[in-house]
Design a protein around this motif. Structure first.
Motif: not given
Ligand code: GMT
Length: 370
Positions: A12, A14-15, A150, A274, A277-278
């Motif tokens: 994911g 964030s991790g 972010v 998103e 959008g890493l």
């Molecule tokens: O995209 C996901 O479903 C995972 C999510 C997470 O929290 O792990 O990603 C979010 O955090 C990322 C890192 O900051 C962003 O790049 C993603 O855009 C964000 N996902 C969403 O907003 C759906």
């Protein structure tokens, strides 16, 4: 500094951001303590100045829902005291921000333990809006000694959804452009599209298959689907239904995506939402232009028509047209690939972003000393 980091350690965005941040901070001489329920992916525990403290949650039969937040708070307080942490930095508000707040209170009589919450998007948009989590999420965000988002979009949404008054500092996601880099000679035996995500509904993974089915009507291509999650079976089924199953490969979860990206020609990110959008940024650093949706923080990363394309959510025809343009117009692809790499290097390289976190840490730690 001595920094405690908590995040979701599995696949994911964030991790990944939290882990890469910890690694970069350790490289720059800080001592980093990960406090999580599992070893974060992408973390090599043997790395100098990196420590990992597992949070164990006992599963007594009475607990229908094991109280992870409490186990985490106890572990945070313990590690903070034992290793004299300067601060905690938690990624994703729920429940990490609440656990940090509790840890802070547990130690209050003996020492100050400031904490920073980094908001990644779904913790605000989806989880935070759930009425059962709303009050505690808002409270924990407000009690944070520092808050980062972010993207501008996350900041805007947090103000809108929670009505918090605290300053939210935007610190964009980053990529190590030494590790994520284009290949000298990208193999051109086939045109490769790539999608990478956790295959949750918000990612619209079936759109990738629909786009591929349109693209192959015009030009040969192969789609590589990286990651796994609830919508993988449906994407599989759709590929069979549309007769493109031989042109789609599901690679599952991959640890070294920096080796995959440089072989690709286009990244597909057809997401409903998103915050940043890493995956698109990592692709751009490797010279892979994204065809993505115009949502959330993506327009802050991708300049439409320059280093990638942005189209409306669900508009398969428009997204397919962009992919076809990129696959069939070599000079356009080259120009965009170079621009994508430039954007990653000039705006989102870890060497530019990590110092922003360091500066913020210093501010937050100094604030409490007034
Ligand atoms: O995209 C996901 O479903 C995972 C999510 C997470 O929290 O792990 O990603 C979010 O955090 C990322 C890192 O900051 C962003 O790049 C993603 O855009 C964000 N996902 C969403 O907003 C759906």
């Amino acid at each position: 500094m001595r920094i405690g980091i908590t995040c979701y350690p599995t696949y994911g965005g964030s991790g990944i951001v939290a882990t890469e941040l910890g690694l970069e901070l350790a490289t720059r001489g800080h001592e980093v303590h990960f406090i999580t329920y599992a070893n974060p992916i992408r973390l090599d525990p043997g790395t100098p100045r990196i420590h990992y403290h597992e949070v164990e949650v006992s599963n007594y039969p009475l607990f229908q829902y094991p109280p992870y937040c409490l186990a985490l708070a106890s572990r945070m307080a313990e590690v903070a005291e034992d290793y004299e942490l300067d601060l905690l930095h938690v990624h994703y508000a729920i429940p990490h921000s609440t656990a940090a707040m509790l840890a802070q209170q547990m130690l209050a009589a003996r020492r100050r333990l400031p904490f920073i919450t980094t908001l990644h998007g779904t913790d605000v948009s989806i989880v935070g809006m759930d009425r059962s989590y709303f009050p505690i999420t808002k409270f924990s965000i407000e009690k944070s000694d520092g808050i980062t988002g972010v993207s501008q979009d996350v900041r805007r949404e947090t103000y809108e959804v929670f009505g918090v008054k605290n300053e939210i500092r935007v610190i964009y996601n980053f990529v190590n452009t030494e590790i994520y880099r284009p290949m000298e000679d990208r193999p051109n035996d086939e045109k490769r599209l790539m999608h990478i995500s956790n295959f949750r509904p918000v990612k619209r993974v079936t759109d990738c298959v629909r786009i591929l089915a349109e693209v192959v009507k015009a030009t040969p291509a192969h789609l590589y689907m990286v990651g796994d999650g609830p919508d993988r079976p449906e994407a599989h089924r759709l590929a069979r239904e549309l007769g493109v199953e031989r042109q789609v490969t599901f690679l599952g979860k991959q640890d070294h995506v920096e080796r995959l990206f440089p072989r690709m020609h286009v990244l597909l990110m057809p997401s409903e939402m998103e915050s940043f959008g890493l995956g698109a940024l990592e692709g751009m650093a490797c010279g892979v232009p994204p065809v993505a949706t115009r949502v959330g923080g993506l327009p802050e990363l991708v300049t439409d028509g320059v280093d990638g394309f942005l189209e409306p959510v669900g508009d398969i025809a428009a997204q397919s047209r962009r992919v076809i343009e990129l696959l069939t117009n070599e000079p356009l692809h080259r120009t965009m690939a170079e621009a994508a790499r430039r954007t990653a290097v000039e705006r989102f390289a870890s060497s530019l972003i990590i110092p922003q976190y360091e500066k913020y840490y210093e501010e937050v730690v100094a604030n409490g000393k007034d």
